[in-house]
Every structure is written in structure tokens, then in C-alpha cells.
Design an enzyme around this catalytic site. Structure first.
Site, PDB file in Angstrom:
ATOM      1  N   HIS A 272       0.841  -1.206   0.000  1.00  0.00           N
ATOM      2  CA  HIS A 272       0.000   0.000   0.000  1.00  0.00           C
ATOM      3  C   HIS A 272       0.878   1.260   0.000  1.00  0.00           C
ATOM      4  O   HIS A 272       0.727   2.139  -0.851  1.00  0.00           O
ATOM      5  CB  HIS A 272      -0.911  -0.011   1.235  1.00  0.00           C
ATOM      6  CG  HIS A 272      -1.780   1.214   1.363  1.00  0.00           C
ATOM      7  ND1 HIS A 272      -3.089   1.226   0.985  1.00  0.00           N
ATOM      8  CD2 HIS A 272      -1.511   2.470   1.820  1.00  0.00           C
ATOM      9  CE1 HIS A 272      -3.602   2.437   1.200  1.00  0.00           C
ATOM     10  NE2 HIS A 272      -2.662   3.211   1.716  1.00  0.00           N
ATOM     11  N   GLU A 273       1.793   1.323   0.945  1.00  0.00           N
ATOM     12  CA  GLU A 273       2.646   2.518   1.045  1.00  0.00           C
ATOM     13  C   GLU A 273       3.543   2.641  -0.183  1.00  0.00           C
ATOM     14  O   GLU A 273       3.836   3.754  -0.633  1.00  0.00           O
ATOM     15  CB  GLU A 273       3.470   2.494   2.339  1.00  0.00           C
ATOM     16  CG  GLU A 273       2.632   2.533   3.624  1.00  0.00           C
ATOM     17  CD  GLU A 273       1.618   3.680   3.686  1.00  0.00           C
ATOM     18  OE1 GLU A 273       1.911   4.765   3.162  1.00  0.00           O
ATOM     19  OE2 GLU A 273       0.527   3.470   4.265  1.00  0.00           O
ATOM     20  N   HIS A 276       1.904   4.682  -2.762  1.00  0.00           N
ATOM     21  CA  HIS A 276       2.066   6.127  -2.517  1.00  0.00           C
ATOM     22  C   HIS A 276       3.484   6.564  -2.923  1.00  0.00           C
ATOM     23  O   HIS A 276       3.669   7.604  -3.545  1.00  0.00           O
ATOM     24  CB  HIS A 276       1.876   6.443  -1.027  1.00  0.00           C
ATOM     25  CG  HIS A 276       0.453   6.394  -0.552  1.00  0.00           C
ATOM     26  ND1 HIS A 276      -0.541   7.169  -1.091  1.00  0.00           N
ATOM     27  CD2 HIS A 276      -0.145   5.667   0.441  1.00  0.00           C
ATOM     28  CE1 HIS A 276      -1.698   6.939  -0.451  1.00  0.00           C
ATOM     29  NE2 HIS A 276      -1.478   6.026   0.476  1.00  0.00           N
ATOM     30  N   GLU A 302      -4.519   7.980  -2.963  1.00  0.00           N
ATOM     31  CA  GLU A 302      -4.992   6.711  -2.410  1.00  0.00           C
ATOM     32  C   GLU A 302      -5.290   5.714  -3.538  1.00  0.00           C
ATOM     33  O   GLU A 302      -5.203   4.499  -3.330  1.00  0.00           O
ATOM     34  CB  GLU A 302      -6.229   6.966  -1.541  1.00  0.00           C
ATOM     35  CG  GLU A 302      -6.627   5.832  -0.619  1.00  0.00           C
ATOM     36  CD  GLU A 302      -5.642   5.532   0.516  1.00  0.00           C
ATOM     37  OE1 GLU A 302      -4.657   6.277   0.701  1.00  0.00           O
ATOM     38  OE2 GLU A 302      -5.866   4.526   1.210  1.00  0.00           O
TER      39      GLU A 302
END
Ligand code: MG
Length: 508
Positions: A272-273, A276, A302
């Protein structure tokens, strides 16, 4: 005109440097600072942020913007902008927006908000621990009244909520979010009901066996490298709450958290990170060190993390590639788990109470619930005292479950104690943008699934770089979505994706 523009760019470059300095202080605090330093550190951060505020609100910025034709009320329309390049136009639009937002808030209000939310977070944490909403309610009343005052100072045309949403999802309006969520809500709850009614339960118990943390670390780094996150321009560390932070043009850091008895927490937090981080690292070099070196909006940001985490990271092709390595690293835990069972396990769906633990399907319902309630709070249509009851009713309506206490209901998220009304919708918008972008990517890359199964992550990354990352904040989220996918944001893409994936897993 050229000189004025250059002067603004020079001032902005320093503002960005100050922001990076503040980010380093934050990163250090979250990852390795001794706990005794917390008070001193918050003073250092406040000083750095105060310097950013002073520079952004400086009279000279306002004068230069005005001289360059930026309308203080509507920075999106700059007189004579047609003659400018796309990047200069965007630069003035975004600087005008930030300058307007900052100068409209009296210093007293900003300071009072910082004070109340700092105490508010402490009181909220304690109230949550004891599942005692009444202990938090008076503080929430105070914070809500400051939030309302903030919205009034910022100004809006239709809904007070617009002024708050604009902080996180620039240029989007509450009515638009409402319309999007309204068309999403029915079919989504219907899908959840079908899954629940199928009576099929997916076994995810093996994900809670023993997964030694040092081996999880190795696995996370291996996946990071494979998907194209450059550890020469970033780092992966650990913190209580995973986050990504940009400290400079070639320094974008991620954190994750490992739990020896929860395989998903570490690896999906990392991926997830990384989504980003890849976004930030992919911004065109010409935009770096300017205020355009940022995501178009939190929703678009996101979308990148959710795409890597879910649409790619929880897909069968992804694990066709990585599962042999995972099994080799964790033979005790995964030795007897075949790929199909693993894939089903990481995609188990069940309505649950806690947002941050929710699966891909029900997650959006948690957001719709919060958006509905916070919009009513801000509009003065819902009283703080009635909030727990309203929460439980909505939870029953949307998820079919009622929290047994407020800790697992209305008190579960930190956002409202921080005055962050307007933030929640960006999580669901991220999912919607992700599905729409992923579908467009699939059209352009017909071999996408095949490629992922063979470890080709360079193709999807190159697509995202070209369509999303390089542009930074040059386009609004709306324009970016249209340019990248050929259409405005439309929840039907996400519904199609969820239907296809979960109907197959649950046979519904
Ligand atoms: Mg995120």
C-alpha cells in the site's frame, strides 16, 4: 511577468524545502526518536510549520499573484492564462488556492484548533480505551464548532462541507461525492448481502500462524524491489501506523508494521505505502521542489496505494509470481496451503466493525457511513449527543451489524478528534479511481495479467508513470481522471471489478 513568475517560483522553492525539513522531523519522531524528546520535537515542528505559514501568507505572494492575474476568489481562472504554459497555469492555480486558504483563517483560529485537537486526541484515545463516548463528547463539540468556523472563514457556495473537502480533494464538491456514493451504495450493499447469504466461508486462519518478523522484512523488501520501488531513493522502516513521506526529490520513505501472527498486515501495508511512494518518485523532474510535486488529490494518491495493495497485490497473478518465494520463506505456516486457498484467504469478505481491518468490498461502506454522518454534523443537522445512535443505525443499515460498544463504533477513528472532517471520502474515492484507472490500464496492456504472473511489474508502472505520476498536481483530479481513462469518475468500474472478483471467489 517573467520576473514576477520567477520570484514566486523562488519563494515556493524555499517553502518546499521548509516542508521537507518539517517532514524529516516528523519521520524521525515516528520511527526512531526517543520518547523523551516528544515535547521539544513538537516545538521544532511547530516552528518549521509556522515558517511555511508565514511565507505562504506573505503579502508579497498575494501581490504577485494579483499582478499575474490570479483572482483571489477563483484561483482556477487566471486572466490571460491561455497565453501561459500548462505548468505555469497550474502553478498559479495551486499557489493561489493555498494562499487563499491560509490567509482566510485568522491566526487565533489556527492556534485554537491546534490546541483543541492536540488535547482532543488525548481525550479521544482515553475515551476509546474505556468505550465512553460521553467523555469525548464535550471536546468534540468544541472541535466541531471550530471546524464550522473554519469552513465559514474559507467560504463555499453550496454546502459548508465543500470548504472542508477542498482541503483534501481540491476542486471537488460534496454534492458530487453524494451523487457518486448514492449510485455506489445500493449495488455494493446488495453484493455484500449476496456474499453473506451464500453461506460460503473462506478459510483465512492460516494467515494468523507464526510468521517471524525478520523473514517478513526480507519478503517485504524483495517485493518492493520487484515492483520497482527504488531503495536507493527511499527506505522502508517500521512505525505504529504505516505512512509514506517525501523528504526531497530523491528521498521518499515508507513505513510498515509487522505482526508475527498476521501475515497480511506487514506485506499489504508495505505494498500500500509503496503505491504512494511510487507516485511521489514518479513525478516529473521538472516539477520537483515545487508545490506541483504532489498528488493531484488525496483520492488520486490513495488510488495508487489501493491499486498496488488490492487490484494488483491481492490478485491471483501477483501471487502466482510471489507465492513460491513466500512459501519458501514461511514453510511452517504456508507449507500446507495451496495457492488457491491462499488467494481466497487474503480476499475473505465479511462485514465487520472496524474500518481499518475491513476487506475490499465492505471497506467502502464504512466510508459512506462516516461521510453521511460528518456531513450532517457540519451542516448542523446532527447533534454530537445523537452521534452514537446515528452511527449504530447507519452501521445496521449498511453493514447489517451494530457495534456492541462505542469503542468499536463511533470512537474507532482518530480523524474527528483531529478536526479532519472532509478527509474520509478520499479513501473511497481512491478505490473508485483505482478501479477506473486499472480498467483503462487493462485496455492498453492486454497482456497485463499474464505479465504480472511472470513478475512483469515494469509495464503497469510505466503506464501509471505516464498517465498519472509524471503530472504531479498539474491537473485537478477530475481532469487527470478524464485524461487517463477517457471519462469522468464513475463507480460502475469499481462495481464491475468487485462483482467479477468476488462473485468468482464466493460463487454468487
Ligand atoms: Mg494510504
Amino acid at each position: 511577468m517573467k520576473e514576477r513568475m520567477e520570484r514566486l517560483r523562488e519563494m515556493d522553492a524555499e517553502i518546499q524545502k521548509l516542508r521537507h525539513i518539517a517532514a524529516i522531523l516528523h519521520w524521525d519522531q515516528e520511527t526512531c526518536m526517543p520518547s523523551g524528546a516528544v515535547e521539544e520535537r513538537s516545538e521544532q515542528i511547530a516552528l518549521a510549520e509556522g515558517l511555511v505559514y508565514d511565507r505562504l501568507t506573505a503579502g508579497e505572494v498575494g501581490e504577485l499573484l494579483a499582478a499575474l492575474g490570479v483572482d483571489a476568489e477563483h484561483p482556477e481562472g487566471t486572466a490571460g492564462a491561455e497565453a501561459m504554459g500548462e505548468v505555469d497555469r497550474a502553478f498559479l492555480r495551486e499557489l493561489g488556492r493555498e494562499h487563499r486558504r491560509k490567509t482566510r483563517l485568522p491566526r487565533r483560529l489556527v492556534t485554537e484548533m491546534a490546541r483543541q485537537t492536540s488535547i482532543g486526541q488525548k481525550i479521544w484515545a482515553e475515551a476509546r480505551r474505556r468505550a465512553d463516548f460521553a467523555a469525548f463528547a464535550p471536546r468534540l463539540e468544541t472541535i466541531l464548532s471550530l471546524v464550522i468556523e473554519t469552513a465559514e472563514c474559507l467560504g463555499y457556495q453550496e454546502h459548508r462541507y465543500d470548504a472542508l473537502l477542498d482541503e483534501y480533494e481540491p476542486w471537488m464538491k460534496a454534492a458530487e461525492v453524494e451523487r457518486i456514493f448514492a449510485s455506489f451504495r445500493g449495488p455494493l450493499t446488495e453484493l455484500v448481502q449476496r456474499i453473506v447469504a451464500s453461506g460460503r466461508s473462506v478459510d483465512a486462519g492460516f494467515l494468523h500462524r507464526e510468521f517471524p518478523v525478520d523473514r517478513q522484512r526480507r519478503f517485504s523488501e524483495r517485493v518492493l524491489r520487484a515492483i520497482g520501488y527504488e531503495l536507493e531513493r527511499g527506505r522502508l522502516d517500521e512505525s505504529a501506523h504505516p505512512f509514506t513521506t517525501t523528504l526531497g526529490r530523491s528521498d521518499v520513505r515508507l513505513t510498515t508494521r509487522y505482526n508475527p501472527r498476521n501475515f497480511g498486515s506487514g506485506i499489504f501495508g508495505t505494498v500500500h505505502e509503496a503505491g504512494h511512494g511510487l507516485y511521489e518518485l514518479g513525478i516529473a523532474s521538472g516539477l520537483r521542489d515545487t508545490l506541483l510535486a504532489d498528488g493531484a488529490s488525496l483520492g488520486i494518491h490513495e488510488s495508487q496505494s489501493r491499486m498496488w495493495e488490492n487490484l494488483i497485490g491481492r490478485s491471483l497473478p501477483f501471487w502466482r509470481h510471489f507465492y513460491p518465494a513466500a512459501r519458501e520463506l514461511f514453510p511452517e505456516a504456508l507449507g500446507d496451503v495451496e495457492l488457491d486457498r491462499f488467494y481466497h484467504g487474503i480476499n475473505a469478505v465479511s462485514p465487520s466493525l472496524i474500518r481499518v481491518e475491513a476487506d475490499e468490498v465492505t471497506y467502502n461502506l464504512h466510508i459512506i457511513l462516516r461521510f453521511t454522518l460528518e456531513k450532517a454534523l457540519v451542516a448542523g443537522e446532527l447533534r454530537v449527543a445523537d452521534l452514537p445512535g446515528a452511527w449504530n443505525e447507519e452501521s445496521d443499515r449498511l453493514l447489517g451489524i451494530v457495534p456492541p460498544d462505542d469503542a468499536q463504533g463511533v470512537l474507532q477513528d482518530i480523524h474527528w478528534s483531529m478536526g479532519g472532517m472532509g478527509y474520509f471520502p478520499t479513501y473511497a474515492l481512491g478505490n473508485l479511481y483505482a478501479a477506473q484507472l486499472f480498467e483503462a490500464m487493462g485496455r492498453d496492456l492486454p497482456e497485463l495479467s499474464e505479465g504480472l504472473a511472470h513478475g512483469d511489474f515494469a509495464s503497469p508502472l510505466a503506464w501509471l508513470r505516464e498517465k498519472v505520476h509524471v503530472h504531479g498536481r498539474v491537473y485537478s483530479a477530475k481532469d487527470l481522471c478524464r485524461k487517463a481513462t477517457g471519462a469522468p469518475l464513475d463507480p460502475s468500474h469499481s462495481l464491475r471489478y468487485l462483482e467479477g472478483k468476488f462473485a468468482a471467489i464466493y460463487g454468487v
